[in-house]
Write an enzyme that holds these catalytic residues in place. Sequence first.
Site, PDB file in Angstrom:
ATOM      1  N   LYS A 146       0.751  -1.225   0.266  1.00 13.35           N
ATOM      2  CA  LYS A 146       0.029  -0.200  -0.134  1.00 13.35           C
ATOM      3  C   LYS A 146       0.751   1.463   0.148  1.00 13.35           C
ATOM      4  O   LYS A 146       0.714   1.977  -0.812  1.00 13.35           O
ATOM      5  CB  LYS A 146      -0.903  -0.092   1.296  1.00 13.35           C
ATOM      6  CG  LYS A 146      -1.694   1.190   1.270  1.00 13.35           C
ATOM      7  CD  LYS A 146      -2.788   0.929   2.619  1.00 13.35           C
ATOM      8  CE  LYS A 146      -3.545   2.327   2.548  1.00 13.35           C
ATOM      9  NZ  LYS A 146      -4.466   2.200   3.955  1.00 13.35           N
ATOM     10  N   GLY A 201      -4.854  -2.175   4.892  1.00 16.62           N
ATOM     11  CA  GLY A 201      -4.077  -3.046   4.362  1.00 16.62           C
ATOM     12  C   GLY A 201      -4.855  -4.508   4.891  1.00 16.62           C
ATOM     13  O   GLY A 201      -5.000  -5.493   3.813  1.00 16.62           O
ATOM     14  N   ARG A 202      -5.265  -4.497   5.996  1.00 12.00           N
ATOM     15  CA  ARG A 202      -5.799  -5.966   6.291  1.00 12.00           C
ATOM     16  C   ARG A 202      -7.412  -5.972   5.490  1.00 12.00           C
ATOM     17  O   ARG A 202      -7.816  -7.229   5.885  1.00 12.00           O
ATOM     18  CB  ARG A 202      -5.849  -6.138   7.913  1.00 12.00           C
ATOM     19  CG  ARG A 202      -6.354  -5.081   8.685  1.00 12.00           C
ATOM     20  CD  ARG A 202      -5.894  -5.024  10.055  1.00 12.00           C
ATOM     21  NE  ARG A 202      -6.756  -3.870  10.880  1.00 12.00           N
ATOM     22  CZ  ARG A 202      -6.191  -2.667  10.673  1.00 12.00           C
ATOM     23  NH1 ARG A 202      -4.845  -2.497  10.274  1.00 12.00           N
ATOM     24  NH2 ARG A 202      -6.607  -1.765  11.697  1.00 12.00           N
ATOM     25  N   GLU A 227      -4.985  -6.947  14.477  1.00 10.02           N
ATOM     26  CA  GLU A 227      -4.462  -5.317  14.281  1.00 10.02           C
ATOM     27  C   GLU A 227      -5.706  -4.192  14.338  1.00 10.02           C
ATOM     28  O   GLU A 227      -5.392  -3.166  14.487  1.00 10.02           O
ATOM     29  CB  GLU A 227      -3.843  -5.467  12.807  1.00 10.02           C
ATOM     30  CG  GLU A 227      -2.740  -4.140  12.619  1.00 10.02           C
ATOM     31  CD  GLU A 227      -1.999  -4.431  11.308  1.00 10.02           C
ATOM     32  OE1 GLU A 227      -0.932  -4.411  11.310  1.00 10.02           O
ATOM     33  OE2 GLU A 227      -2.553  -4.295  10.305  1.00 10.02           O
ATOM     34  N   HIS A 276      -5.264 -33.358  17.659  1.00  8.49           N
ATOM     35  CA  HIS A 276      -4.432 -34.212  18.017  1.00  8.49           C
ATOM     36  C   HIS A 276      -3.190 -33.485  18.501  1.00  8.49           C
ATOM     37  O   HIS A 276      -2.099 -34.133  18.742  1.00  8.49           O
ATOM     38  CB  HIS A 276      -3.708 -35.198  16.847  1.00  8.49           C
ATOM     39  CG  HIS A 276      -5.018 -35.849  16.369  1.00  8.49           C
ATOM     40  ND1 HIS A 276      -5.222 -37.479  16.808  1.00  8.49           N
ATOM     41  CD2 HIS A 276      -6.046 -35.900  15.422  1.00  8.49           C
ATOM     42  CE1 HIS A 276      -6.443 -37.944  16.290  1.00  8.49           C
ATOM     43  NE2 HIS A 276      -6.835 -36.900  15.495  1.00  8.49           N
TER      44      HIS A 276
HETATM   45  O1  F6P Z   1       3.305  -2.829   9.736  1.00  5.09           O
HETATM   46  C1  F6P Z   1       1.878  -3.297   9.616  1.00  5.09           C
HETATM   47  C2  F6P Z   1       1.341  -2.839   8.268  1.00  5.09           C
HETATM   48  O2  F6P Z   1       1.264  -1.410   8.198  1.00  5.09           O
HETATM   49  C3  F6P Z   1      -0.133  -3.500   7.903  1.00  5.09           C
HETATM   50  O3  F6P Z   1      -0.875  -2.774   8.438  1.00  5.09           O
HETATM   51  C4  F6P Z   1      -0.006  -3.757   6.536  1.00  5.09           C
HETATM   52  O4  F6P Z   1      -0.839  -4.674   5.990  1.00  5.09           O
HETATM   53  C5  F6P Z   1       1.578  -4.182   6.204  1.00  5.09           C
HETATM   54  O5  F6P Z   1       2.145  -3.284   7.194  1.00  5.09           O
HETATM   55  C6  F6P Z   1       2.097  -3.705   4.795  1.00  5.09           C
HETATM   56  O6  F6P Z   1       2.009  -2.485   4.655  1.00  5.09           O
HETATM   57  P1  F6P Z   1       2.132  -2.283   3.122  1.00  5.09           P
HETATM   58  O7  F6P Z   1       1.153  -2.768   2.339  1.00  5.09           O
HETATM   59  O8  F6P Z   1       2.212  -0.622   3.144  1.00  5.09           O
HETATM   60  O9  F6P Z   1       3.594  -2.678   2.649  1.00  5.09           O
END
Ligand code: F6P
Length: 548
Positions: A212, A273-274, A359, A390
């Site tokens: 991102k 991102g998540r 997160e 198990h």
């Molecule tokens: O460090 C956490 C974070 O910012 C997450 O929220 C995100 O999904 C991940 O790092 C990756 O970030 P990016 O897509 O900007 O590389």
Amino acid sequence: MEKQTDVDTLTQRPSWLALKEHHALFREKNLQSLFQEDPKRGERLTTSAAGLFLDYSKNRITEETLRLLTVLAREQELPEQIDRMFRGEKINTTEHRAVLHIALRAAREEVIVVDGENVVPGVYAVLDKMSSFVRKVHDGSWKGHTGKPVRNVINIGIGGSDLGPVMAFEALRHYSRREMTFRFISNIDGTDFTEATRDLDPAETLFIVCSKTFTTLETMTNASTARAWLKASLGSDAAIARHFVAVSTNQEEVQRFGINPENMFGFWDWVGGRYSMDSSIGLSTMLAIGPERFLEMLSGFRKMDHHFRSAPLEQNLPVILGLLSFWENSFFGCGTRGIFPYDQYLKRFPAYLQQLTMESNGKHVTKSGTRVNYDTGPIFWGEPGTNGQHSFYQLIHQGTRIIPSDLIGFLHSLNPTGPHHTILVANLFAQSEALAFGRTAEQLRQEGVPESQIPHRVCEGNRPTNVILADRLTPETLGTLIALYEHSVFTQGTLWGIDSFDQWGVELGKILAKRIISELEAPKDPDLSHDSSTNALIRRFRNARKQD
Ligand code: F6P
């Protein structure tokens, strides 16, 4: 404008106190007695939406619990908050951003306005660009630098730019193009890169750099190593254009890295991102399953979105799931939740949910910045059933902690193989039954178990589970399932009064790591001003390197 609710007095409110008083009831009642008193609860305390069925009867609740929880939810303006999210209001207040992952799967004709602009046409422009790229890769008209078609796709990303893509690839592997190889590099550990590339021909390999921000240390380091690996084999910078595409919101950095913006797939700051696996971050998913199936997945998300927005709280599947987790976490003090998919294809689903939930709701202050005086986000963890049975299920059955769990299964297998599926599903049902009702000393005696063994064999039961069932694992079902958890996370965050869409806690470690990298790399022993433990660890590493 978002109205700031008085979240800071949450635990003094009559609605919270009513729940606290109600909770005392469960000192006397366990799941066994709840089922004895109300034999039909197993049929009634269920709900379905968008092809998913939820049996929540084996939780320590009655209908009164749910009623009291919805009173609190309404006081916390859950229906209004849902509306604000769907309307594109900036409900991520600490980052001053809208939260619009729901726009990623909106219907083409929908209108969702952020800062005066309808964002839906932009979403479809990216989806169309992805589809057209994917078709070219699939029909071989997208050629590598030497004229060979792409056979290997490597996604480079971390966190939301990795966990979603890898989970979706595994989940939908059944529908994937078996003639292609898909790999995922996330860890800064060079082993991840080395193992992912060691048997691949660079001339047939496409890297998707997913980030991102396009500044994440791990991703940019892996991407640079990939660029060097490719150049070493293909001998030219010109090869980058045919072997690298980017998924990002940061065009400037993408260009600086050397990727042509034409080969960049954008998304927006209103997608966390998540929450991004159904945006262009899902390019590897689309390459694996094709554009039509990707759109089917989006329609699954959309169905759950529609349900979440329109169903009354009492029948709202993500709301119920969220309220139960809130109840077990904040009132019973259950600090963790087990996620046990009874489906091998969902093996990375627990890891994906860990980021989504932890997160999002791992926060210690309310939106107004006050320290909370209740527990927030539970720890999510899990493994597919029956493997977990198990290994760690012993602790869930007889340990001293109560671990509420979600058991996820499908009525039909994608790989019918003799008796396997029936055995698998029987185990899911059996675990839910055993965890709820256990085995008493009396039952054991009747079975002739020697007295000395009885204390060891008693299973107290009263361990809550949700059973989530769907017909079969399709792209659409996967979309529905993910949206279910996304919205359940939002429900819990709203009840706790926290911002589920920021992640400030991850920053400190990144800042310290940068400083320590320079101290580890410094040609001369640097002056160290950390604590004595960190200083000693740095010296130990430097000394080991001196002996290399
Ligand atoms: O460090 C956490 C974070 O910012 C997450 O929220 C995100 O999904 C991940 O790092 C990756 O970030 P990016 O897509 O900007 O590389």
